[in-house]
Design a protein around this motif. Structure first.
Motif, PDB file in Angstrom:
ATOM      1  N   SER A  77      29.758 -11.231  42.856  1.00  0.00           N
ATOM      2  CA  SER A  77      28.815 -10.111  42.792  1.00  0.00           C
ATOM      3  C   SER A  77      28.332  -9.976  41.357  1.00  0.00           C
ATOM      4  CB  SER A  77      29.498  -8.814  43.211  1.00  0.00           C
ATOM      5  OG  SER A  77      29.867  -8.885  44.549  1.00  0.00           O
ATOM      6  N   ILE A  78      27.031  -9.734  41.207  1.00  0.00           N
ATOM      7  CA  ILE A  78      26.469  -9.610  39.863  1.00  0.00           C
ATOM      8  C   ILE A  78      25.627  -8.341  39.753  1.00  0.00           C
ATOM      9  CG2 ILE A  78      26.450 -12.081  39.396  1.00  0.00           C
ATOM     10  CD1 ILE A  78      23.438 -12.037  40.027  1.00  0.00           C
ATOM     11  N   ASP A  79      25.546  -7.827  38.552  1.00  0.00           N
ATOM     12  CA  ASP A  79      24.627  -6.739  38.209  1.00  0.00           C
ATOM     13  C   ASP A  79      23.688  -7.300  37.145  1.00  0.00           C
ATOM     14  OD1 ASP A  79      25.951  -4.786  39.814  1.00  0.00           O
ATOM     15  OD2 ASP A  79      27.449  -4.549  38.232  1.00  0.00           O
ATOM     16  N   MET A  80      22.393  -7.012  37.317  1.00  0.00           N
ATOM     17  CA  MET A  80      21.391  -7.527  36.384  1.00  0.00           C
ATOM     18  C   MET A  80      20.647  -6.374  35.732  1.00  0.00           C
ATOM     19  SD  MET A  80      20.037 -10.846  38.459  1.00  0.00           S
ATOM     20  CE  MET A  80      19.642 -11.760  36.999  1.00  0.00           C
ATOM     21  N   ASP A  81      20.223  -6.603  34.499  1.00  0.00           N
ATOM     22  CA  ASP A  81      19.434  -5.575  33.814  1.00  0.00           C
ATOM     23  C   ASP A  81      17.948  -5.772  34.112  1.00  0.00           C
ATOM     24  OD1 ASP A  81      18.526  -7.646  32.176  1.00  0.00           O
ATOM     25  OD2 ASP A  81      19.709  -7.024  30.437  1.00  0.00           O
ATOM     26  N   SER A  82      17.117  -4.939  33.532  1.00  0.00           N
ATOM     27  CA  SER A  82      15.672  -4.998  33.789  1.00  0.00           C
ATOM     28  C   SER A  82      15.027  -6.267  33.240  1.00  0.00           C
ATOM     29  CB  SER A  82      14.990  -3.762  33.198  1.00  0.00           C
ATOM     30  OG  SER A  82      15.212  -3.701  31.801  1.00  0.00           O
ATOM     31  N   ASP A  83      15.700  -6.965  32.324  1.00  0.00           N
ATOM     32  CA  ASP A  83      15.184  -8.221  31.783  1.00  0.00           C
ATOM     33  C   ASP A  83      15.616  -9.424  32.609  1.00  0.00           C
ATOM     34  OD1 ASP A  83      13.947  -6.914  29.649  1.00  0.00           O
ATOM     35  OD2 ASP A  83      15.749  -7.033  28.407  1.00  0.00           O
ATOM     36  N   GLY A  84      16.341  -9.195  33.709  1.00  0.00           N
ATOM     37  CA  GLY A  84      16.786 -10.291  34.563  1.00  0.00           C
ATOM     38  C   GLY A  84      18.008 -11.020  34.046  1.00  0.00           C
ATOM     39  N   ARG A  85      18.805 -10.356  33.234  1.00  0.00           N
ATOM     40  CA  ARG A  85      20.033 -10.955  32.703  1.00  0.00           C
ATOM     41  C   ARG A  85      21.252 -10.309  33.355  1.00  0.00           C
ATOM     42  NH1 ARG A  85      19.185 -14.765  29.245  1.00  0.00           N
ATOM     43  NH2 ARG A  85      17.277 -14.770  28.040  1.00  0.00           N
ATOM     44  N   ILE A  86      22.264 -11.116  33.566  1.00  0.00           N
ATOM     45  CA  ILE A  86      23.499 -10.637  34.172  1.00  0.00           C
ATOM     46  C   ILE A  86      24.237  -9.772  33.155  1.00  0.00           C
ATOM     47  CG2 ILE A  86      25.729 -11.333  35.155  1.00  0.00           C
ATOM     48  CD1 ILE A  86      24.288 -13.971  36.024  1.00  0.00           C
ATOM     49  N   VAL A  87      24.599  -8.549  33.568  1.00  0.00           N
ATOM     50  CA  VAL A  87      25.309  -7.638  32.678  1.00  0.00           C
ATOM     51  C   VAL A  87      26.767  -7.438  33.115  1.00  0.00           C
ATOM     52  CG1 VAL A  87      23.270  -6.411  31.875  1.00  0.00           C
ATOM     53  CG2 VAL A  87      24.461  -5.598  33.911  1.00  0.00           C
ATOM     54  N   ASN A  88      27.072  -7.774  34.363  1.00  0.00           N
ATOM     55  CA  ASN A  88      28.422  -7.604  34.873  1.00  0.00           C
ATOM     56  C   ASN A  88      28.598  -8.504  36.091  1.00  0.00           C
ATOM     57  OD1 ASN A  88      30.998  -6.536  35.038  1.00  0.00           O
ATOM     58  ND2 ASN A  88      30.345  -4.764  36.242  1.00  0.00           N
ATOM     59  N   TYR A  89      29.830  -8.932  36.326  1.00  0.00           N
ATOM     60  CA  TYR A  89      30.098  -9.741  37.509  1.00  0.00           C
ATOM     61  C   TYR A  89      31.536  -9.524  37.963  1.00  0.00           C
ATOM     62  CZ  TYR A  89      32.800 -13.080  34.721  1.00  0.00           C
ATOM     63  OH  TYR A  89      33.767 -13.666  33.920  1.00  0.00           O
ATOM     64  N   SER A  90      31.783  -9.853  39.240  1.00  0.00           N
ATOM     65  CA  SER A  90      33.150  -9.805  39.763  1.00  0.00           C
ATOM     66  C   SER A  90      33.268 -10.814  40.898  1.00  0.00           C
ATOM     67  CB  SER A  90      33.503  -8.405  40.254  1.00  0.00           C
ATOM     68  OG  SER A  90      32.725  -8.057  41.374  1.00  0.00           O
ATOM     69  N   VAL A  91      34.482 -11.286  41.100  1.00  0.00           N
ATOM     70  CA  VAL A  91      34.802 -12.193  42.195  1.00  0.00           C
ATOM     71  C   VAL A  91      35.731 -11.452  43.136  1.00  0.00           C
ATOM     72  CG1 VAL A  91      35.905 -14.374  42.846  1.00  0.00           C
ATOM     73  CG2 VAL A  91      34.547 -14.240  40.740  1.00  0.00           C
TER      74      VAL A  91
END
Length: 117
Positions: free
Chosen positions: A96-110
């Protein structure tokens, strides 16, 4: 024993059998946990925070994760594992990923999710 007592006894036995079946069928997730840990280690090496979705796609290709496994904007199915019984047929290890408004991954989890009855 009255008819009501027989029905209560039968209901208790049925509930006990159902609970036992659930515990036996999905009780051991050790193999799923091992695969979660495997993917966590791979992702730590990749270091996804700050990367773009395109870079994630490249990582998927190099790690044999099908691109079609990206079901929505928030996650990737890393691996599917056959379940160990009738009740749980398949487990998915998910990124699972969270992305910011610039399209970059800011957080992830497995994590894992079972396809269970």
């Amino acid at each position: 024993m009255t008819r009501r007592d027989e029905m209560v006894f039968l209901a208790r036995i049925t509930a006990l059998l159902a609970i036992s079946l659930l515990l036996i069928s999905c009780g051991d997730r050790e193999d799923v946990q091992i695969r979660e840990d495997f993917w966590r280690a791979k992702l730590e090496h990749f270091s996804p925070v700050g990367k773009t979705k395109d870079e994630l796609f490249e990582w998927q290709k190099s790690n044999n994760v099908p691109l079609s496994s990206f079901p929505n904007e928030e996650g990737v199915i890393l691996e599917s594992i056959e379940g160990d019984g009738f009740v749980c047929g398949t487990w998915n290890v998910l990124l699972s990923i969270d992305m910011d408004s610039d399209g970059r991954i800011v957080n992830y989890s497995v994590k894992s999710s079972g396809s269970c009855l």
